[in-house]
Design an enzyme around this catalytic site. Structure first.
Site, PDB file in Angstrom:
ATOM      1  N   GLY A  17       0.806  -1.223   0.000  1.00 25.07           N
ATOM      2  CA  GLY A  17       0.000   0.000   0.000  1.00 25.07           C
ATOM      3  C   GLY A  17       0.837   1.270   0.000  1.00 25.07           C
ATOM      4  O   GLY A  17       0.594   2.173  -0.813  1.00 25.07           O
ATOM      5  N   ASN A  94      -2.973  -7.162   4.826  1.00 29.50           N
ATOM      6  CA  ASN A  94      -2.268  -8.434   4.840  1.00 29.50           C
ATOM      7  C   ASN A  94      -3.236  -9.616   4.830  1.00 29.50           C
ATOM      8  O   ASN A  94      -4.352  -9.515   5.343  1.00 29.50           O
ATOM      9  CB  ASN A  94      -1.311  -8.509   6.039  1.00 29.50           C
ATOM     10  CG  ASN A  94      -1.887  -7.882   7.293  1.00 29.50           C
ATOM     11  OD1 ASN A  94      -2.724  -6.992   7.227  1.00 29.50           O
ATOM     12  ND2 ASN A  94      -1.447  -8.354   8.440  1.00 29.50           N
ATOM     13  N   ALA A 173       8.107  -6.218  -6.765  1.00 31.35           N
ATOM     14  CA  ALA A 173       8.960  -7.036  -5.893  1.00 31.35           C
ATOM     15  C   ALA A 173       9.632  -6.089  -4.903  1.00 31.35           C
ATOM     16  O   ALA A 173      10.021  -4.972  -5.266  1.00 31.35           O
ATOM     17  CB  ALA A 173      10.009  -7.770  -6.713  1.00 31.35           C
ATOM     18  N   ALA A 230       3.674 -18.498  -8.306  1.00 34.30           N
ATOM     19  CA  ALA A 230       4.008 -19.924  -8.241  1.00 34.30           C
ATOM     20  C   ALA A 230       5.083 -20.271  -9.275  1.00 34.30           C
ATOM     21  O   ALA A 230       6.035 -21.004  -8.981  1.00 34.30           O
ATOM     22  CB  ALA A 230       2.751 -20.769  -8.474  1.00 34.30           C
ATOM     23  N   CYS A 281       4.920 -13.423  -0.160  1.00 33.12           N
ATOM     24  CA  CYS A 281       3.996 -13.912  -1.202  1.00 33.12           C
ATOM     25  C   CYS A 281       4.173 -15.355  -1.642  1.00 33.12           C
ATOM     26  O   CYS A 281       3.186 -16.099  -1.729  1.00 33.12           O
ATOM     27  CB  CYS A 281       4.120 -13.027  -2.437  1.00 33.12           C
ATOM     28  SG  CYS A 281       3.389 -11.420  -2.204  1.00 33.12           S
ATOM     29  N   LYS A 284       2.888 -18.271   0.626  1.00 31.38           N
ATOM     30  CA  LYS A 284       1.448 -18.095   0.870  1.00 31.38           C
ATOM     31  C   LYS A 284       0.634 -18.356  -0.404  1.00 31.38           C
ATOM     32  O   LYS A 284      -0.397 -19.036  -0.363  1.00 31.38           O
ATOM     33  CB  LYS A 284       1.227 -16.656   1.358  1.00 31.38           C
ATOM     34  CG  LYS A 284      -0.177 -16.342   1.755  1.00 31.38           C
ATOM     35  CD  LYS A 284      -0.284 -14.906   2.199  1.00 31.38           C
ATOM     36  CE  LYS A 284      -0.194 -13.968   1.013  1.00 31.38           C
ATOM     37  NZ  LYS A 284      -0.280 -12.549   1.385  1.00 31.38           N
TER      38      LYS A 284
END
Ligand code: UDX
Ligand code: ADP
Length: 477
Positions: A17, A94, A173, A230, A281, A284
């Protein structure tokens, strides 16, 4: 609905954010941008006159804040008021992995998304475009829509309140966030309201060319983010698996990565071997992918992606085993220096950092750790390493076994080994021949970086172990 947006609000002043809104404010001076958070300390830090105290460290961020803060960029805890005055509300909160209940250990906990949606439902006025920016599982937009729609049912007939929901996942990133936001590879916007999509496109159009703006349906947008992360994580696990094979066979992982990456179909990026991926990231998102695959009965797909996580954890455990073996099978009471605790260079973020697992393993084995990281504070490190038990199952106070080093010399003094975990530029300037003199003999350097030339250590009498480097592994003297 008018597509003219004048005021935007972002719920969540974190790693996504804060930088995202700073760039939007900088590129769209006509917009009023308000970033809100429940956490008062965080908002106070964003408002701190001393720009070194910002809660997020990102190269280039300080300059942006200096340019925009107080002009068209505001940080506030006044959530209700900020939502009420905004035409567009971004959700950037989050979404940690659930610790208990249904889906524990795999599914994302949507409680912060839910409470944000409830706040928007309650306080928004007029037509409000809600944009999900957080990394979220597929179908989260449904949850947000359901909450917003059910709030509308209780409204009086003449109410002018209405909502549309867009998914616009952020691909930045950490460590390169400002650059990624200024020059994004693509901006993805999913949704079914053309007017709302155009309103968001009009914001990005101020600095992003239209061919880079992809419009999809809302589920494709959500799933694209999970899939992109992924795939990236899979590349890291792939190269790390080969790094182990390099060590056994005499190959050099950097040479292999270069040769493989020059095939344009594979590409050269994201092929650096290291201690495994961290960050908020990758793990998760893969867990989310695994969870939804299982939910839809796609067991084989779930197993496939789960392996990416297993290799990542294996790499960290493998490193610890190598260190212990090289130090004559025991690290008990030995001092080990750790260079780099954040999950990568150029960030102060420690979430899922490989350092957590590796340091925990070493502490459990009885080591004393001296840690240096340019941006991470001692309390943050202690928080990450708490709740450890020693080999006998007895808990111990982590603080008694770790210390922060304020210089490389302090870190090296009397240590048996130094483990280099991240690629901070300043680590490249370390004079190893001087450091070597301060260490106990035989002294070991375990170097997990991809970039440093082995010659850097040539002048010293150090024993060097380099990740993924097969020849002369034991001693490069
Ligand atoms: C990632 C995605 O890159 C970004 O698009 C998404 O929005 C959020 O997740 P981030 O986690 O901030 O970004 O950093 P990234 O540079 O992707 O690195 C993730 C982890 O992989 C780090 O621990 C990094 O050290 C590791 N990594 C990365 C490697 O080990 N080798 C590589 O070649 C690249
Ligand atoms: P990310 O990396 O996704 O940006 P962070 O944890 O850095 O995640 O930031 C998320 C922020 O969202 C935190 O500062 C947290 O306090 C804030 N937050 C969570 N729920 C709410 C809420 N309902 N209202 C306002 N802020 C919230």
């Amino acid at each position: 609905m008018s597509d003219e947006v004048k005021t935007i609000c972002c719920i969540g002043a974190g790693y996504v954010g804060g930088p995202t809104m700073a760039v939007i404010a900088d590129k769209c001076r006509y917009l009023k941008v308000i970033v809100v958070d429940l956490n008062k300390d965080k908002i106070d830090s964003w408002n701190n006159e001393d720009l070194t105290k910002l809660p997020v460290y990102e190269p280039g961020l300080k300059d942006l804040i200096k340019r925009c803060r107080g002009k068209n960029l505001f940080f506030s805890t006044k959530i209700q008021q900020s939502i009420a005055e905004s035409d567009m509300v971004f959700i950037s909160v989050n979404t940690p992995t659930k610790q208990t209940g249904l889906g524990a250990g795999e599914a994302s906990d949507l409680k912060y998304i839910e409470s944000s949606a409830r706040s928007i439902a309650e306080f928004a006025t007029g037509n409000t475009i809600v944009v999900e920016k957080s990394t979220i599982p597929v179908k989260t937009a449904e949850v947000i829509k359901t909450i917003l729609i059910s709030s509308q049912k209780g409204l009086e007939k003449n109410s002018t309140k209405s909502f549309t929901v867009l998914s616009s996942p952020e691909f930045l990133a950490e460590g390169t966030a400002i650059d990624d936001l200024m020059n994004p590879s693509r901006v993805l916007i999913g949704g079914d309201s053309k007017t709302s999509i155009n309103a968001l496109v009009n914001i990005y159009k101020n600095w992003v060319s239209e061919e880079k703006i992809i419009k999809t349906n809302i589920w494709s947008s959500e799933l694209s983010k999970l899939t992109a992360n992924a795939f990236l994580a899979q590349r890291v696990s792939s190269i790390n698996s080969i790094s182990a094979l390099c060590e056994k066979t005499g190959a050099d992982i950097r040479e292999v990565a270069k040769a493989v990456g020059m095939d344009y179909r594979i590409g050269r990026h994201f092929l650096k071997s290291g201690p495994g991926f961290g960050g908020s990231c990758f793990k998760k998102d893969i867990l989310n992918l695994v969870y939804i695959c299982k939910l839809y009965g796609l067991k084989e797909v779930a197993n496939y992606w789960e392996e990416v996580l297993k290799i990542n954890r294996w790499q960290q455990n493998r490193l610890t085993t190598i260190i212990v073996k090289k130090l004559f099978g025991t690290v008990t009471s030995k001092k080990i220096g750790i260079l780099g605790f954040a999950f990568k260079a150029n960030t102060n973020d420690t979430r899922e950092s490989p350092a957590i697992k590796i340091c925990s393993n070493l502490l459990i084995d009885g080591a004393r750790l001296s840690i240096y990281d340019p941006k991470v504070k001692f309390d943050e490190i202690c928080n990450n390493l708490k709740d450890l038990n020693n080999a006998n199952g007895n808990s111990f106070k982590v603080e008694d076994f770790i210390s922060m080093a304020s210089s490389y010399e302090e870190l090296a003094n009397n240590s048996d080994a130094i483990l280099i975990l991240t690629e901070w530029d300043e680590f490249k300037k370390i004079e190893w021949s001087k450091i070597a003199k301060l260490m106990r003999k035989p002294s070991w350097i375990f170097d997990c970086r991809d970039i440093i030339d082995i010659n850097d250590f040539k002048e010293s009498d150090l024993n060097i172990w380099k990740l993924g480097f097969g020849s002369n592994v034991d001693n490069l003297k």
